[in-house]
Scaffold this motif. Structure first.
Motif, short mmCIF file in Angstrom:
data_model
loop_
_atom_site.label_atom_id
_atom_site.label_comp_id
_atom_site.label_asym_id
_atom_site.label_seq_id
_atom_site.Cartn_x
_atom_site.Cartn_y
_atom_site.Cartn_z
N ARG A 39 33.89 9.97 -64.37
CA ARG A 39 33.60 8.60 -63.94
C ARG A 39 34.28 8.30 -62.61
N ALA A 40 35.52 8.78 -62.45
CA ALA A 40 36.25 8.53 -61.20
C ALA A 40 35.61 9.27 -60.03
N ASP A 41 35.19 10.53 -60.25
CA ASP A 41 34.54 11.29 -59.18
C ASP A 41 33.24 10.63 -58.75
N ASP A 42 32.46 10.13 -59.71
CA ASP A 42 31.21 9.45 -59.38
C ASP A 42 31.48 8.17 -58.58
N TYR A 43 32.49 7.42 -59.00
CA TYR A 43 32.85 6.18 -58.30
C TYR A 43 33.31 6.48 -56.87
N ASN A 44 34.14 7.51 -56.70
CA ASN A 44 34.66 7.83 -55.37
C ASN A 44 33.57 8.35 -54.44
N SER A 45 32.64 9.12 -54.98
CA SER A 45 31.55 9.63 -54.13
C SER A 45 30.65 8.48 -53.65
N LYS A 46 30.38 7.52 -54.54
CA LYS A 46 29.56 6.36 -54.12
C LYS A 46 30.32 5.50 -53.13
N LYS A 47 31.61 5.36 -53.33
CA LYS A 47 32.43 4.58 -52.40
C LYS A 47 32.43 5.22 -51.02
N ALA A 48 32.57 6.56 -50.96
CA ALA A 48 32.56 7.26 -49.68
C ALA A 48 31.20 7.12 -48.99
N GLN A 49 30.12 7.17 -49.76
CA GLN A 49 28.78 7.02 -49.18
C GLN A 49 28.59 5.62 -48.59
N LEU A 50 29.07 4.59 -49.29
CA LEU A 50 28.97 3.22 -48.77
C LEU A 50 29.80 3.06 -47.49
N GLN A 51 30.98 3.65 -47.45
CA GLN A 51 31.81 3.57 -46.24
C GLN A 51 31.13 4.26 -45.06
N TYR A 52 30.48 5.40 -45.33
CA TYR A 52 29.76 6.10 -44.26
C TYR A 52 28.61 5.26 -43.72
N LEU A 53 27.85 4.61 -44.64
CA LEU A 53 26.74 3.77 -44.19
C LEU A 53 27.23 2.55 -43.42
N GLN A 54 28.37 1.98 -43.83
CA GLN A 54 28.93 0.83 -43.10
C GLN A 54 29.35 1.24 -41.68
N ARG A 55 29.99 2.41 -41.57
CA ARG A 55 30.38 2.88 -40.24
C ARG A 55 29.15 3.15 -39.37
N LYS A 56 28.10 3.71 -39.99
CA LYS A 56 26.88 4.01 -39.25
C LYS A 56 26.21 2.73 -38.76
N ALA A 57 26.25 1.67 -39.60
CA ALA A 57 25.67 0.39 -39.19
C ALA A 57 26.48 -0.26 -38.07
N LEU A 58 27.82 -0.14 -38.14
CA LEU A 58 28.67 -0.72 -37.09
C LEU A 58 28.53 0.01 -35.78
N ASP A 59 28.36 1.32 -35.85
CA ASP A 59 28.26 2.12 -34.63
C ASP A 59 26.85 2.14 -34.04
N LYS A 60 25.89 1.49 -34.69
CA LYS A 60 24.51 1.56 -34.23
C LYS A 60 24.34 0.80 -32.91
N ASN A 61 23.63 1.42 -31.99
CA ASN A 61 23.33 0.80 -30.71
C ASN A 61 22.06 -0.03 -30.84
N PRO A 62 22.14 -1.34 -30.59
CA PRO A 62 20.93 -2.18 -30.77
C PRO A 62 19.82 -1.84 -29.78
N ASP A 63 20.15 -1.15 -28.69
CA ASP A 63 19.13 -0.81 -27.68
C ASP A 63 18.53 0.57 -27.88
N GLU A 64 18.99 1.29 -28.91
CA GLU A 64 18.46 2.64 -29.08
C GLU A 64 17.03 2.58 -29.61
N PHE A 65 16.26 3.64 -29.33
CA PHE A 65 14.85 3.70 -29.73
C PHE A 65 14.56 5.07 -30.32
N TYR A 66 13.84 5.06 -31.41
CA TYR A 66 13.31 6.32 -31.94
C TYR A 66 11.89 6.04 -32.41
#
Length: 253
Positions: A39-66
């Motif tokens: 249970r702890a490993d599952d919780y920590n893996s989900k927590k790490a994934q959420l932190q990664y997505l938060q950092r990715k959203a903060l670092d996103k350039n609003p002017d980038e295009f794909y």
């Protein structure tokens, strides 16, 4: 001394976790350390994934295009892909329909030939309307003298047969005995005949479906022709039948 310590460790009693006490048995199984770790490993893996997505959203350039931005959009906070619109010319659509029509027509012809070959190789023994053979006589006197064995020119032992009914000239006492006693052969022939009739029924149904589909494509092709005008529709399209239209009569020049 060291050897005594090692020996004592080798024969040490293994540690066992306690079970759920009787007073708390209504709460279910007691959680062990391995359950907590999963249970702890599952919780920590989900927590790490959420932190990664938060950092990715903060670092996103609003002017980038794909390029995927062109085919996707966000509505009411929900991101989804746009439906791709297939743009084809009228000539391309007609060409595709013509190819489909030719393919379906070829498949229908193949099934039609298969049905004809099966019907040619099979005696229609299963249907009652084809198995009736009526003999007519002039009066009751002739009816009393009527003999089916003489009329069909076949032994009485073979009258029940609806196939392979030999004449008296073709039957000897030896092969007559073999024909009447060979029950295994009769059973095998019956099984093969039922199997062939089943295949015939399936192919006839497939041929009917292909003919209906071919007719539907033909009507769609006619409806796209601007020179033809629909006067009325008698019946709508169904899964088993094509629509029926009345076309407006036009004067030919």
């Amino acid at each position: 001394m060291s050897s005594w310590k090692n020996a004592s460790k080798a024969y040490q009693k293994p540690h066992r976790e306690r079970h759920q006490p009787e007073a708390r048995k209504y709460l279910g199984l007691l959680e062990k350390k391995k359950d907590y770790k999963e249970r702890a490993d599952d919780y920590n893996s989900k927590k790490a994934q959420l932190q990664y997505l938060q950092r990715k959203a903060l670092d996103k350039n609003p002017d980038e295009f794909y390029y995927h931005m062109v085919n996707s959009e966000v509505k009411e906070g929900v991101h989804y892909d746009k439906k791709k619109e297939v743009t084809m010319s009228t000539e391309q659509v007609k060409l595709m329909q013509t190819q489909d029509h030719r393919y379906i027509a070829s498949r229908r012809v193949i099934e039609d030939n298969k049905v004809k070959s099966l019907q040619a190789n099979l005696h229609q023994l299963g249907s009652d309307n084809l198995n009736k053979h009526t003999f007519f006589v002039d009066d009751e006197k002739e009816l009393k003298k009527f003999s089916l064995t003489k009329r069909l020119d076949t032994p009485a032992e073979l009258l029940h047969r609806r196939y392979n009914r030999l004449r008296n000239t073709d039957v000897t006492s030896k092969n007559l005995q073999a024909l009447t006693k060979d029950t295994d052969t009769l059973i095998n022939v019956t099984k093969l005949r039922h199997k062939a009739y089943k295949e015939l029924e399936q192919r006839a149904g497939r041929k009917k479906k292909l003919a209906t589909l071919e007719r539907k494509i033909e009507i769609k092709k006619i409806l796209q022709d601007k020179t033809r005008t629909v006067k009325a529709r008698l019946a709508p399209e169904t899964p088993d039948s094509a629509p029926v239209y009345i076309w407006k009569s036009e004067r030919k020049r």
